[in-house]
Design an enzyme around this catalytic site. Structure first.
Site, PDB file in Angstrom:
ATOM      1  N   TYR A   6      47.872  -4.955  -1.852  1.00  0.00           N
ATOM      2  CA  TYR A   6      49.192  -5.100  -1.214  1.00  0.00           C
ATOM      3  C   TYR A   6      50.303  -4.686  -2.171  1.00  0.00           C
ATOM      4  O   TYR A   6      50.050  -4.429  -3.319  1.00  0.00           O
ATOM      5  CB  TYR A   6      49.387  -6.552  -0.749  1.00  0.00           C
ATOM      6  CG  TYR A   6      48.880  -7.624  -1.695  1.00  0.00           C
ATOM      7  CD1 TYR A   6      49.657  -8.079  -2.754  1.00  0.00           C
ATOM      8  CD2 TYR A   6      47.584  -8.160  -1.568  1.00  0.00           C
ATOM      9  CE1 TYR A   6      49.201  -9.073  -3.623  1.00  0.00           C
ATOM     10  CE2 TYR A   6      47.122  -9.141  -2.417  1.00  0.00           C
ATOM     11  CZ  TYR A   6      47.940  -9.597  -3.441  1.00  0.00           C
ATOM     12  OH  TYR A   6      47.483 -10.564  -4.296  1.00  0.00           O
ATOM     13  N   GLU A  39      41.212  -5.267  -0.623  1.00  0.00           N
ATOM     14  CA  GLU A  39      42.419  -5.908  -0.089  1.00  0.00           C
ATOM     15  C   GLU A  39      43.521  -5.734  -1.130  1.00  0.00           C
ATOM     16  O   GLU A  39      43.543  -6.409  -2.156  1.00  0.00           O
ATOM     17  CB  GLU A  39      42.172  -7.396   0.202  1.00  0.00           C
ATOM     18  CG  GLU A  39      43.290  -8.013   1.021  1.00  0.00           C
ATOM     19  CD  GLU A  39      42.885  -9.314   1.666  1.00  0.00           C
ATOM     20  OE1 GLU A  39      42.210  -9.293   2.725  1.00  0.00           O
ATOM     21  OE2 GLU A  39      43.216 -10.374   1.102  1.00  0.00           O
ATOM     22  N   CYS A  80      40.665  -6.427  -5.278  1.00  0.00           N
ATOM     23  CA  CYS A  80      41.852  -7.121  -4.760  1.00  0.00           C
ATOM     24  C   CYS A  80      42.975  -7.108  -5.786  1.00  0.00           C
ATOM     25  O   CYS A  80      42.748  -7.336  -6.971  1.00  0.00           O
ATOM     26  CB  CYS A  80      41.490  -8.566  -4.398  1.00  0.00           C
ATOM     27  SG  CYS A  80      42.786  -9.402  -3.467  1.00  0.00           S
ATOM     28  N   TYR A 109      49.367 -14.851   2.087  1.00  0.00           N
ATOM     29  CA  TYR A 109      48.906 -15.243   0.746  1.00  0.00           C
ATOM     30  C   TYR A 109      47.421 -15.608   0.822  1.00  0.00           C
ATOM     31  O   TYR A 109      47.000 -16.346   1.729  1.00  0.00           O
ATOM     32  CB  TYR A 109      49.743 -16.423   0.222  1.00  0.00           C
ATOM     33  CG  TYR A 109      51.177 -15.971  -0.038  1.00  0.00           C
ATOM     34  CD1 TYR A 109      51.531 -15.377  -1.237  1.00  0.00           C
ATOM     35  CD2 TYR A 109      52.132 -16.045   0.967  1.00  0.00           C
ATOM     36  CE1 TYR A 109      52.814 -14.887  -1.442  1.00  0.00           C
ATOM     37  CE2 TYR A 109      53.422 -15.561   0.772  1.00  0.00           C
ATOM     38  CZ  TYR A 109      53.752 -14.977  -0.441  1.00  0.00           C
ATOM     39  OH  TYR A 109      55.020 -14.472  -0.643  1.00  0.00           O
TER      40      TYR A 109
HETATM   41  P1  FAD Z   1      60.305  -9.597  -0.219  1.00  0.00           P
HETATM   42  O1  FAD Z   1      61.515 -10.427   0.051  1.00  0.00           O
HETATM   43  O2  FAD Z   1      59.517  -9.129   0.931  1.00  0.00           O
HETATM   44  O3  FAD Z   1      60.735  -8.389  -1.159  1.00  0.00           O
HETATM   45  C1  FAD Z   1      59.770  -7.428  -1.581  1.00  0.00           C
HETATM   46  C2  FAD Z   1      60.224  -6.866  -2.924  1.00  0.00           C
HETATM   47  O4  FAD Z   1      61.488  -6.225  -2.790  1.00  0.00           O
HETATM   48  C3  FAD Z   1      60.408  -7.944  -4.005  1.00  0.00           C
HETATM   49  O5  FAD Z   1      59.849  -7.436  -5.207  1.00  0.00           O
HETATM   50  C4  FAD Z   1      61.921  -8.070  -4.155  1.00  0.00           C
HETATM   51  O6  FAD Z   1      62.272  -8.393  -5.488  1.00  0.00           O
HETATM   52  C5  FAD Z   1      62.381  -6.688  -3.791  1.00  0.00           C
HETATM   53  N1  FAD Z   1      63.751  -6.636  -3.201  1.00  0.00           N
HETATM   54  C6  FAD Z   1      64.298  -7.492  -2.317  1.00  0.00           C
HETATM   55  N2  FAD Z   1      65.547  -7.076  -1.990  1.00  0.00           N
HETATM   56  C7  FAD Z   1      65.792  -5.939  -2.684  1.00  0.00           C
HETATM   57  C8  FAD Z   1      66.891  -5.025  -2.785  1.00  0.00           C
HETATM   58  N3  FAD Z   1      67.992  -5.207  -2.071  1.00  0.00           N
HETATM   59  N4  FAD Z   1      66.764  -3.972  -3.616  1.00  0.00           N
HETATM   60  C9  FAD Z   1      65.638  -3.757  -4.331  1.00  0.00           C
HETATM   61  N5  FAD Z   1      64.574  -4.588  -4.281  1.00  0.00           N
HETATM   62  C10 FAD Z   1      64.637  -5.651  -3.472  1.00  0.00           C
HETATM   63  N6  FAD Z   1      51.150 -12.283  -3.031  1.00  0.00           N
HETATM   64  C11 FAD Z   1      50.873 -13.240  -3.951  1.00  0.00           C
HETATM   65  O7  FAD Z   1      51.738 -13.560  -4.797  1.00  0.00           O
HETATM   66  N7  FAD Z   1      49.660 -13.902  -3.946  1.00  0.00           N
HETATM   67  C12 FAD Z   1      48.692 -13.638  -3.043  1.00  0.00           C
HETATM   68  O8  FAD Z   1      47.610 -14.244  -3.069  1.00  0.00           O
HETATM   69  C13 FAD Z   1      48.965 -12.624  -2.063  1.00  0.00           C
HETATM   70  N8  FAD Z   1      48.038 -12.324  -1.143  1.00  0.00           N
HETATM   71  C14 FAD Z   1      48.297 -11.365  -0.207  1.00  0.00           C
HETATM   72  C15 FAD Z   1      47.314 -11.063   0.727  1.00  0.00           C
HETATM   73  C16 FAD Z   1      47.545 -10.083   1.676  1.00  0.00           C
HETATM   74  C17 FAD Z   1      46.456  -9.759   2.676  1.00  0.00           C
HETATM   75  C18 FAD Z   1      48.791  -9.398   1.697  1.00  0.00           C
HETATM   76  C19 FAD Z   1      49.061  -8.328   2.711  1.00  0.00           C
HETATM   77  C20 FAD Z   1      49.772  -9.702   0.768  1.00  0.00           C
HETATM   78  C21 FAD Z   1      49.553 -10.688  -0.193  1.00  0.00           C
HETATM   79  N9  FAD Z   1      50.529 -11.020  -1.139  1.00  0.00           N
HETATM   80  C22 FAD Z   1      50.246 -11.975  -2.085  1.00  0.00           C
HETATM   81  C23 FAD Z   1      51.862 -10.408  -1.120  1.00  0.00           C
HETATM   82  C24 FAD Z   1      52.837 -11.308  -0.324  1.00  0.00           C
HETATM   83  O9  FAD Z   1      52.455 -11.352   1.036  1.00  0.00           O
HETATM   84  C25 FAD Z   1      54.297 -10.825  -0.371  1.00  0.00           C
HETATM   85  O10 FAD Z   1      54.332  -9.480   0.046  1.00  0.00           O
HETATM   86  C26 FAD Z   1      54.931 -10.936  -1.752  1.00  0.00           C
HETATM   87  O11 FAD Z   1      54.913 -12.289  -2.184  1.00  0.00           O
HETATM   88  C27 FAD Z   1      56.387 -10.471  -1.705  1.00  0.00           C
HETATM   89  O12 FAD Z   1      57.047 -11.159  -0.685  1.00  0.00           O
HETATM   90  P2  FAD Z   1      58.525 -11.715  -0.895  1.00  0.00           P
HETATM   91  O13 FAD Z   1      58.975 -12.287   0.401  1.00  0.00           O
HETATM   92  O14 FAD Z   1      58.616 -12.579  -2.094  1.00  0.00           O
HETATM   93  O15 FAD Z   1      59.334 -10.376  -1.219  1.00  0.00           O
END
Ligand code: FAD
Length: 406
Positions: free
Chosen positions: A406, A404, A364, A198
């Site tokens: 994602y 950047e 971004c 994040y």
């Molecule tokens: P995950 O659990 O990883 O799931 C990913 C997606 O899949 C979700 O939409 C979820 O609803 C869906 N999903 C889960 N299970 C299923 C299933 N069985 N069937 C279908 N769909 C499914 N995010 C921010 O909010 N703010 C930031 O500032 C930010 N900065 C970032 C900076 C960088 C450099 C990077 C690489 C990423 C950044 N992100 C940011 C993104 C963040 O890291 C996460 O990837 C994001 O929050 C999703 O993670 P999660 O664990 O909530 O979702």
């Protein structure tokens, strides 16, 4: 028994044999024959230098293996082998697993910077960042000092401003860096959840100046598939945190997507949604230092005003600090407008800034925004007699162009 390792591989089905990876690799770990480009497991140190220059993404492939595939095996492949069942890095001895998790953050960052089309470089005047101070084995423990919904109650998306307090623990960050969050619990296979990154949304001296805290801008990720609602693991965990709760944090991460310290530098910022986090940090840094010399130009897109994070506070910032180009794609009384549309409209002003050697450009947000923004930059440059392709390469090499997504 040998502990599993993560092996770097190149997908022969996608690779266009352009030689970029071989040219980029600083330690000659990439080689090729008449069929395939391959990575030598005995040489590769997973430095990731080759990831972002690859035009197809073929280079960004990894397999967890007990016995690395040899060069001869890789030369024979028409496609990558299937993942081996039941192997995980958590089975590796502590040191190796830890290293692999550090790699994970670097890999996520390399993927996020891939749209840059080349190696990402920090601005010449940026401060030197601290990275990897805290790991999964020894995370920093922060306490939630606040968790506020930024989007309107009626808005579809739930985006939150979350403040984490590190107490007496040193957790130095720079604007543009990210932190890792370790969600509690395990995944469906019984393994600890992987770290999610994040962006830090507050300037280096803290959300509250000279308090040991930082803020994040987090969107609750929700997917509806076949009538079932799936909530993202880390984003839901963060969005549901209550004041006082403890959070395990790794990082900080990122040594290139940083802001210039030069007060004369112009900064063009292009974002959607939570992509605004690093730009809030950079803008606030300039505001606190009362640096109004270099120009700040922000292109920020959202569906509605109620879904644009920090809409209220942004509107109060004076035009002499920052030029705000906010655009909306779902207002009932206005035609749809995306960031790239507004960039087209302001093409001359953008090109004028791009001509200046003190201008830095940052993009971004979601991966999906990249192509529209790139097309807008190509068009507005062409209209102004500039060539975006050579200009972007020069700006990237001078640490003045950053992506950047994602
Ligand atoms: P995950 O659990 O990883 O799931 C990913 C997606 O899949 C979700 O939409 C979820 O609803 C869906 N999903 C889960 N299970 C299923 C299933 N069985 N069937 C279908 N769909 C499914 N995010 C921010 O909010 N703010 C930031 O500032 C930010 N900065 C970032 C900076 C960088 C450099 C990077 C690489 C990423 C950044 N992100 C940011 C993104 C963040 O890291 C996460 O990837 C994001 O929050 C999703 O993670 P999660 O664990 O909530 O979702």
């Amino acid at each position: 028994m040998t502990a599993p390792i993560r092996q770097h591989l190149i997908d022969p089905e996608i690779c266009i044999r352009c030689n970029t990876c071989e040219e980029t690799c600083p330690i000659n770990a990439v080689t090729h024959n008449e069929d395939n480009y391959v990575v030598d497991p005995a040489i590769c140190k997973a430095c990731l230098d080759c990831i972002s220059p690859c035009p197809t993404g073929a280079i960004d492939n990894w397999r967890i293996v007990r016995q690395p595939y040899s060069l001869d095996e890789q030369f024979e492949w028409d496609e990558l082998p299937e993942e081996e069942e039941g192997l995980s890095l958590e089975a590796a001895p502590a040191g190796e697993a830890e290293e692999a998790l550090e790699d994970e953050a670097s890999r996520l960052l390399a993927e996020a910077h891939a749209g840059l089309g080349g190696k990402s470089k920090a601005p010449a005047s940026a401060s030197t960042p601290y990275v990897n101070l805290y790991t999964r084995a020894e995370p920093a423990i922060a306490r939630v000092a606040g968790n506020f919904r930024l989007t309107e109650a009626s808005a579809e998306s739930d985006i939150r401003h979350i403040v984490l307090d590190f107490g007496s623990l040193s957790f130095p960050v720079l604007e543009g860096q990210s932190i890792g969050i370790i969600p509690p619990g395990e995944d469906a296979k019984g393994r600890p959840h992987h770290v999610r990154l994040y962006s830090v949304a507050s300037p280096r001296d803290g959300e509250r100046p000279n308090h040991n805290n930082l803020s994040l801008t987090v969107k609750r990720e929700v997917t509806l598939a076949d009538g079932v609602r799936y909530e993202g693991v880390a984003s839901s965990y963060l969005c549901d945190l209550k004041r006082g709760e403890e959070v395990k944090v790794t990082g900080p991460f990122g040594n290139s997507f940083l802001m210039p310290n030069d007060p004369e530098a112009n900064i063009i910022m292009v974002c959607t949604g939570t992509g605004s986090a690093p730009f809030r940090a950079m803008t606030e840094r300039r505001r606190r230092r009362r640096e109004m010399r270099g120009r700040l130009l922000l292109f920020f897109g959202a569906r509605t005003t109620g879904e644009l994070p920090y809409f209220g506070p942004l509107m109060t910032l004076p035009d002499r600090l920052i030029q705000k180009e906010l655009c909306f794609s779902r207002l009932t009384d206005q035609p749809k407008e995306y960031v790239q549309d507004r960039m087209h409209k302001k093409g001359e002003a953008v090109a004028e800034l791009l001509r200046e050697a003190k201008t830095h450009l940052y993009v971004c947000g979601l991966k999906g925004m990249e192509s529209g923004v790139t097309e807008a930059l190509q068009d507005l440059c062409r209209n102004a007699g500039l060539d975006w392709s050579s200009l972007s390469t020069a700006m990237r090499e001078e640490g003045r162009y950053h992506v950047e997504t994602y």
